[in-house]
Design a protein around this motif. Structure first.
Motif, PDB file in Angstrom:
ATOM      1  N   VAL A  66       0.833  -1.209   0.000  1.00 29.89           N
ATOM      2  CA  VAL A  66       0.000   0.000   0.000  1.00 29.89           C
ATOM      3  C   VAL A  66       0.867   1.259   0.000  1.00 29.89           C
ATOM      4  CG1 VAL A  66      -1.694   1.318   1.318  1.00 29.89           C
ATOM      5  CG2 VAL A  66      -1.963  -1.156   1.054  1.00 29.89           C
ATOM      6  N   LEU A  67       1.890   1.283   0.852  1.00 34.46           N
ATOM      7  CA  LEU A  67       2.779   2.448   0.896  1.00 34.46           C
ATOM      8  C   LEU A  67       3.562   2.604  -0.400  1.00 34.46           C
ATOM      9  CD1 LEU A  67       4.162   2.256   4.550  1.00 34.46           C
ATOM     10  CD2 LEU A  67       2.378   3.771   3.642  1.00 34.46           C
ATOM     11  N   SER A  68       3.950   1.487  -1.005  1.00 37.60           N
ATOM     12  CA  SER A  68       4.684   1.567  -2.276  1.00 37.60           C
ATOM     13  C   SER A  68       3.803   2.155  -3.370  1.00 37.60           C
ATOM     14  CB  SER A  68       5.177   0.177  -2.680  1.00 37.60           C
ATOM     15  OG  SER A  68       6.088  -0.334  -1.726  1.00 37.60           O
ATOM     16  N   ILE A  69       2.543   1.774  -3.396  1.00 37.58           N
ATOM     17  CA  ILE A  69       1.627   2.343  -4.390  1.00 37.58           C
ATOM     18  C   ILE A  69       1.447   3.838  -4.152  1.00 37.58           C
ATOM     19  CG2 ILE A  69      -0.753   2.309  -5.210  1.00 37.58           C
ATOM     20  CD1 ILE A  69      -0.809  -0.684  -4.645  1.00 37.58           C
ATOM     21  N   CYS A  70       1.319   4.234  -2.888  1.00 39.82           N
ATOM     22  CA  CYS A  70       1.172   5.660  -2.584  1.00 39.82           C
ATOM     23  C   CYS A  70       2.411   6.445  -2.995  1.00 39.82           C
ATOM     24  CB  CYS A  70       0.896   5.845  -1.098  1.00 39.82           C
ATOM     25  SG  CYS A  70      -0.698   5.180  -0.547  1.00 39.82           S
ATOM     26  N   VAL A  71       3.587   5.902  -2.701  1.00 38.48           N
ATOM     27  CA  VAL A  71       4.821   6.584  -3.072  1.00 38.48           C
ATOM     28  C   VAL A  71       4.964   6.659  -4.589  1.00 38.48           C
ATOM     29  CG1 VAL A  71       7.345   6.411  -3.007  1.00 38.48           C
ATOM     30  CG2 VAL A  71       6.019   6.035  -0.931  1.00 38.48           C
ATOM     31  N   ALA A  72       4.620   5.569  -5.274  1.00 34.25           N
ATOM     32  CA  ALA A  72       4.749   5.560  -6.731  1.00 34.25           C
ATOM     33  C   ALA A  72       3.796   6.553  -7.388  1.00 34.25           C
ATOM     34  CB  ALA A  72       4.489   4.150  -7.257  1.00 34.25           C
ATOM     35  N   VAL A  73       2.585   6.611  -6.894  1.00 35.22           N
ATOM     36  CA  VAL A  73       1.589   7.492  -7.511  1.00 35.22           C
ATOM     37  C   VAL A  73       1.848   8.956  -7.165  1.00 35.22           C
ATOM     38  CG1 VAL A  73      -0.864   8.078  -7.568  1.00 35.22           C
ATOM     39  CG2 VAL A  73      -0.147   5.679  -7.633  1.00 35.22           C
ATOM     40  N   SER A  96      13.665   4.677  -5.245  1.00 36.95           N
ATOM     41  CA  SER A  96      14.692   4.167  -4.324  1.00 36.95           C
ATOM     42  C   SER A  96      14.074   3.757  -2.994  1.00 36.95           C
ATOM     43  CB  SER A  96      15.764   5.229  -4.094  1.00 36.95           C
ATOM     44  OG  SER A  96      16.401   5.586  -5.301  1.00 36.95           O
ATOM     45  N   VAL A  97      13.090   4.519  -2.527  1.00 43.46           N
ATOM     46  CA  VAL A  97      12.398   4.156  -1.287  1.00 43.46           C
ATOM     47  C   VAL A  97      11.694   2.816  -1.442  1.00 43.46           C
ATOM     48  CG1 VAL A  97      10.539   4.823   0.268  1.00 43.46           C
ATOM     49  CG2 VAL A  97      12.135   6.541  -0.564  1.00 43.46           C
ATOM     50  N   ILE A  98      11.075   2.590  -2.598  1.00 40.83           N
ATOM     51  CA  ILE A  98      10.397   1.315  -2.841  1.00 40.83           C
ATOM     52  C   ILE A  98      11.391   0.162  -2.834  1.00 40.83           C
ATOM     53  CG2 ILE A  98       9.044   0.008  -4.520  1.00 40.83           C
ATOM     54  CD1 ILE A  98       7.771   2.621  -5.399  1.00 40.83           C
ATOM     55  N   VAL A  99      12.548   0.357  -3.450  1.00 40.04           N
ATOM     56  CA  VAL A  99      13.564  -0.700  -3.498  1.00 40.04           C
ATOM     57  C   VAL A  99      14.118  -0.980  -2.102  1.00 40.04           C
ATOM     58  CG1 VAL A  99      15.826  -1.308  -4.415  1.00 40.04           C
ATOM     59  CG2 VAL A  99      14.145  -0.231  -5.898  1.00 40.04           C
ATOM     60  N   PHE A 100      14.403   0.071  -1.329  1.00 43.57           N
ATOM     61  CA  PHE A 100      14.903  -0.135   0.022  1.00 43.57           C
ATOM     62  C   PHE A 100      13.869  -0.842   0.909  1.00 43.57           C
ATOM     63  CE2 PHE A 100      17.812   3.755  -0.556  1.00 43.57           C
ATOM     64  CZ  PHE A 100      18.801   2.943  -1.084  1.00 43.57           C
ATOM     65  N   VAL A 155      16.757  -6.894 -12.454  1.00 41.67           N
ATOM     66  CA  VAL A 155      16.721  -6.885 -13.927  1.00 41.67           C
ATOM     67  C   VAL A 155      16.042  -5.622 -14.441  1.00 41.67           C
ATOM     68  CG1 VAL A 155      15.778  -8.065 -15.949  1.00 41.67           C
ATOM     69  CG2 VAL A 155      16.804  -9.390 -14.088  1.00 41.67           C
ATOM     70  N   LEU A 156      14.975  -5.214 -13.779  1.00 40.85           N
ATOM     71  CA  LEU A 156      14.254  -4.015 -14.212  1.00 40.85           C
ATOM     72  C   LEU A 156      15.080  -2.755 -14.007  1.00 40.85           C
ATOM     73  CD1 LEU A 156      11.559  -2.933 -15.291  1.00 40.85           C
ATOM     74  CD2 LEU A 156      10.773  -2.759 -12.927  1.00 40.85           C
ATOM     75  N   LEU A 157      15.781  -2.671 -12.887  1.00 36.27           N
ATOM     76  CA  LEU A 157      16.598  -1.488 -12.632  1.00 36.27           C
ATOM     77  C   LEU A 157      17.813  -1.417 -13.548  1.00 36.27           C
ATOM     78  CD1 LEU A 157      16.532  -1.436  -8.718  1.00 36.27           C
ATOM     79  CD2 LEU A 157      15.258   0.047 -10.290  1.00 36.27           C
ATOM     80  N   THR A 164       8.581   6.384 -15.971  1.00 39.08           N
ATOM     81  CA  THR A 164       7.170   6.015 -15.884  1.00 39.08           C
ATOM     82  C   THR A 164       6.971   4.530 -16.141  1.00 39.08           C
ATOM     83  OG1 THR A 164       6.562   8.228 -16.649  1.00 39.08           O
ATOM     84  CG2 THR A 164       4.871   6.505 -16.772  1.00 39.08           C
ATOM     85  N   VAL A 165       7.618   4.015 -17.189  1.00 41.32           N
ATOM     86  CA  VAL A 165       7.492   2.581 -17.493  1.00 41.32           C
ATOM     87  C   VAL A 165       8.103   1.744 -16.376  1.00 41.32           C
ATOM     88  CG1 VAL A 165       8.143   0.782 -19.126  1.00 41.32           C
ATOM     89  CG2 VAL A 165       7.481   3.046 -19.967  1.00 41.32           C
ATOM     90  N   ARG A 166       9.209   2.213 -15.836  1.00 39.02           N
ATOM     91  CA  ARG A 166       9.874   1.450 -14.782  1.00 39.02           C
ATOM     92  C   ARG A 166       9.010   1.363 -13.523  1.00 39.02           C
ATOM     93  NH1 ARG A 166      15.777   3.419 -13.404  1.00 39.02           N
ATOM     94  NH2 ARG A 166      16.012   2.699 -15.571  1.00 39.02           N
ATOM     95  N   ILE A 167       8.383   2.473 -13.147  1.00 36.24           N
ATOM     96  CA  ILE A 167       7.596   2.445 -11.909  1.00 36.24           C
ATOM     97  C   ILE A 167       6.340   1.600 -12.087  1.00 36.24           C
ATOM     98  CG2 ILE A 167       6.163   4.476 -12.319  1.00 36.24           C
ATOM     99  CD1 ILE A 167       7.917   3.466  -9.048  1.00 36.24           C
ATOM    100  N   TYR A 168       5.751   1.620 -13.297  1.00 33.77           N
ATOM    101  CA  TYR A 168       4.603   0.750 -13.536  1.00 33.77           C
ATOM    102  C   TYR A 168       5.016  -0.721 -13.491  1.00 33.77           C
ATOM    103  CZ  TYR A 168       1.232   4.403 -14.725  1.00 33.77           C
ATOM    104  OH  TYR A 168       0.361   5.470 -14.668  1.00 33.77           O
ATOM    105  N   ALA A 169       6.190  -1.024 -14.031  1.00 37.46           N
ATOM    106  CA  ALA A 169       6.688  -2.405 -13.988  1.00 37.46           C
ATOM    107  C   ALA A 169       6.975  -2.844 -12.550  1.00 37.46           C
ATOM    108  CB  ALA A 169       7.939  -2.543 -14.848  1.00 37.46           C
TER     109      ALA A 169
END
Length: 262
Positions: A66-73, A96-100, A155-157, A164-169
């Motif tokens: 949930v927090l990752s979606i909020c940060v991404a959006v 970076s916050v999502i990855v950490f 692999v994605l990073l 935009t494509v990266r965060i959606y992936a």
């Protein structure tokens, strides 16, 4: 007639009398009652406490997604909340916050797997070999799924995609990981709760009861059939022998303690 015959017979008779007197003195001594012995050697059931850990890990996984979606959006796709993100995250990027956060979640899953392995090994040493084997694959499922998600993250990073494509992936990977890992944790929790609720005796005791109180005799077959595996049978027998050795050692110690008390 041999002159030594009566004396030898008298000596033998006296030896038998002495032996019988010694045996009578042992029998007349303090005996251990069957109830006391049974209550002393009977092992109380010990529940496996990992359902609480699995439930906590599932809650943390939900919070992370949930927090990752909020940060991404709000912070990466920037839907009008740049100032809020700057005040919370500072100079750190949203992806970076999502990855950490993913790394921290993986560490928690690793600790959970080690805890589960420890408690399941204890259940195995107490004679619950069937439960140990039934949950053997479930113990490492969460760690395998999260490790696969980490590989996809790397692999994605490493690819040269737009932000935009990266965060959606990243969100798609997190969603797939969530849809697979959480149901596995729920299924594992249900299995362990069923085991704790049953409070069954060790496998050896259950087999003894089934042999003693079985009404109908089922014909048994000798040898291996299609679904049997020699390695699996040998491993099961090794587990059973190890449990019986530990059980016999414990019974010997408790018998010595009871004898000393009486």
């Amino acid at each position: 007639m041999d002159p030594k015959g009566p004396s030898a017979y008298t000596a033998g008779s006296s030896a038998d009398i002495d032996r019988s007197l010694e045996e009578d003195s042992l029998v007349d001594g303090p005996l251990i009652s069957a109830d006391a012995l049974h209550s002393a050697i009977r092992r109380e059931f010990q529940a496996v406490p990992t359902p609480c850990h699995a439930a906590l890990l599932s809650v943390l996984h939900i919070v992370y997604v949930v927090l990752s979606i909020c940060v991404a959006v709000l912070c990466v796709l920037k839907f009008g909340q740049e100032e809020v993100c700057m005040s919370i995250l500072g100079s750190m990027k949203g992806d970076s916050v999502i990855v950490f956060g993913k790394v921290c979640l993986w560490v928690l899953v690793l600790m959970f797997t080690g805890c589960v392995q420890h408690h399941h090994n204890r259940a195995r040493s107490r004679g619950y070999l069937r439960f140990y084997r039934q949950t053997q694959g479930l113990k490492h499922t969460a760690l395998t799924i999260h490790s696969a998600g980490n590989v996809l993250f790397l692999v994605l990073l490493a690819t040269e995609l737009s932000q935009t494509v990266r965060i959606y992936a990243l969100l798609i990977i997190l969603g797939l990981e969530f849809l697979v890992a959480v149901p596995c944790l729920v299924y594992y929790t249900v299995k362990v709760m069923q085991f704790n609720r049953a409070r069954a005796a060790p496998d050896v005791s259950q087999e003894e009861l089934s042999h003693n109180y079985s009404v109908t005799s089922v014909p048994t077959e000798t040898g291996f059939r299609g679904a049997s595996s020699l390695e699996e049978v040998v491993e099961k027998q090794a587990d059973l022998i190890e449990y019986l050795k530990q059980h016999n050692t414990l019974l010997s110690k408790r018998l010595l303690n009871l004898t000393a008390q009486h």
